[in-house]
Design a protein around this motif. Sequence first.
Motif, short mmCIF file in Angstrom:
data_model
loop_
_atom_site.label_atom_id
_atom_site.label_comp_id
_atom_site.label_asym_id
_atom_site.label_seq_id
_atom_site.Cartn_x
_atom_site.Cartn_y
_atom_site.Cartn_z
N VAL A 1 0.84 -1.20 0.00
CA VAL A 1 0.00 0.00 0.00
C VAL A 1 0.87 1.25 0.00
N ALA A 2 1.96 1.21 0.74
CA ALA A 2 2.88 2.35 0.77
C ALA A 2 3.48 2.59 -0.61
N ASN A 3 3.88 1.53 -1.28
CA ASN A 3 4.45 1.66 -2.62
C ASN A 3 3.41 2.14 -3.62
N LEU A 4 2.19 1.68 -3.45
CA LEU A 4 1.10 2.05 -4.36
C LEU A 4 0.75 3.53 -4.25
N THR A 5 0.71 4.05 -3.04
CA THR A 5 0.19 5.40 -2.80
C THR A 5 1.27 6.46 -2.58
N GLY A 6 2.49 6.02 -2.27
CA GLY A 6 3.52 6.99 -1.95
C GLY A 6 3.47 7.46 -0.51
N ILE A 7 2.57 6.88 0.28
CA ILE A 7 2.46 7.20 1.70
C ILE A 7 3.42 6.31 2.48
N SER A 8 4.09 6.86 3.44
CA SER A 8 5.06 6.07 4.20
C SER A 8 4.35 5.03 5.06
N ILE A 9 5.06 3.96 5.34
CA ILE A 9 4.54 2.91 6.23
C ILE A 9 4.24 3.51 7.60
N ARG A 10 5.08 4.41 8.04
CA ARG A 10 4.88 5.04 9.34
C ARG A 10 3.55 5.80 9.37
N THR A 11 3.23 6.49 8.27
CA THR A 11 1.96 7.23 8.21
C THR A 11 0.78 6.29 8.22
N LEU A 12 0.87 5.19 7.50
CA LEU A 12 -0.21 4.20 7.50
C LEU A 12 -0.40 3.61 8.89
N HIS A 13 0.68 3.36 9.59
CA HIS A 13 0.58 2.88 10.97
C HIS A 13 -0.11 3.92 11.85
N TYR A 14 0.22 5.21 11.61
CA TYR A 14 -0.39 6.29 12.39
C TYR A 14 -1.89 6.36 12.12
N TYR A 15 -2.29 6.21 10.86
CA TYR A 15 -3.72 6.20 10.53
C TYR A 15 -4.44 5.09 11.29
N ASP A 16 -3.77 3.96 11.44
CA ASP A 16 -4.34 2.84 12.18
C ASP A 16 -4.45 3.19 13.66
N GLU A 17 -3.41 3.81 14.20
CA GLU A 17 -3.37 4.15 15.63
C GLU A 17 -4.49 5.10 16.02
N ILE A 18 -4.81 6.06 15.14
CA ILE A 18 -5.85 7.04 15.47
C ILE A 18 -7.23 6.60 15.03
N GLY A 19 -7.33 5.39 14.45
CA GLY A 19 -8.63 4.87 14.04
C GLY A 19 -9.16 5.43 12.75
N PRO B 1 -8.20 18.56 7.97
CA PRO B 1 -7.42 17.91 9.02
C PRO B 1 -7.88 16.47 9.20
N LEU B 2 -6.98 15.61 9.69
CA LEU B 2 -7.30 14.20 9.84
C LEU B 2 -8.48 13.97 10.76
N LYS B 3 -8.59 14.77 11.82
CA LYS B 3 -9.69 14.61 12.75
C LYS B 3 -11.03 14.86 12.06
N LYS B 4 -11.07 15.86 11.18
CA LYS B 4 -12.29 16.16 10.45
C LYS B 4 -12.61 15.05 9.45
N ILE B 5 -11.58 14.54 8.78
CA ILE B 5 -11.79 13.45 7.82
C ILE B 5 -12.38 12.23 8.53
N LYS B 6 -11.84 11.91 9.68
CA LYS B 6 -12.34 10.76 10.45
C LYS B 6 -13.81 10.95 10.81
N THR B 7 -14.17 12.16 11.23
CA THR B 7 -15.56 12.44 11.59
C THR B 7 -16.48 12.26 10.39
N ILE B 8 -16.05 12.75 9.24
CA ILE B 8 -16.87 12.65 8.02
C ILE B 8 -17.07 11.19 7.62
N LEU B 9 -15.98 10.43 7.59
CA LEU B 9 -16.06 9.04 7.12
C LEU B 9 -16.84 8.15 8.08
#
Length: 267
Positions: free
Chosen positions: A27-45, A79-87
């Motif tokens: 997924v990181a290679n596909l999107t250009g997002i770092s693995i660390r960022t994807l882990h962070y997205y998981d951590e914050i739900g 912001p990520l918090k707003k995105i989470k609320t929307i989704l």
Amino acid sequence: MLTLTLRNPLKLTWKGGDVVVKHVKEVANLTGISIRTLHYYDEIGLLSPATSETGYRLYTNDDIEKLQQILFFKALDFPLKKIKTILERPDFKRLEALYYQKERLVEKKERLETIIATIDQTIQNVKGERTMTDQEKFKGLDFAQNPYEQEARERFGDEAVNSSTQKLKNLSRNETDALGQSFHTIYRKLAKLRHRSPASEEAQNAIHQWYEFLNKNIGYHYTLEAFQGLGQMYIEDERFTKNIDQYGEGLALFMRDAMAVYTDQNK
């Protein structure tokens, strides 16, 4: 969270069927997002994929589609918090979101194209190839619409925002320019201090200047608690962080910490 049995690197058994999945590195290679960022997205739900029995994150097609939505909203500086609320809203509809995102991104594209054209004309003006009017110099640079206004209303209330907005609208062009110059001067000063302790005398003097500047010019008196909350917003809202860190990487974090120290010392 579902317990999944990994059958091979690309498939897992889920509700009696095979679902094609991708590992976090893919997924990181596909999107250009770092693995660390994807882990962070998981951590914050924000984006929490299923995991295998051995703890590997497994991204299904639904996860990939959700990640696409997240990145579309990020392209609009949400912001990520707003995105989470929307989704997480029960009435969220992907197709409606896509239409909305397209409209807003087209607007953003048109504005950027206008600003680029203004830069091109300014280059010609500097080279003596054309003469620009004052109005042409600022075409596309209308900041009357505050992208942070809704967040400010939620945090500080309508009265504070309305008061601030009205005061800024009443300023003349010269007054607006002078205010902007003072703003930049303070930020440049703080940027030079950002590698020092936020509690240092120089840092606290500069933050005091920022506190006085806000209360004198914004049309709203910040209590010490509101001032500290504003500093926290510099970190929580990625748009604030990005704009502030243009003056120097790490400035937003430094200001947050210095504003917290200032609040504690002046209570």
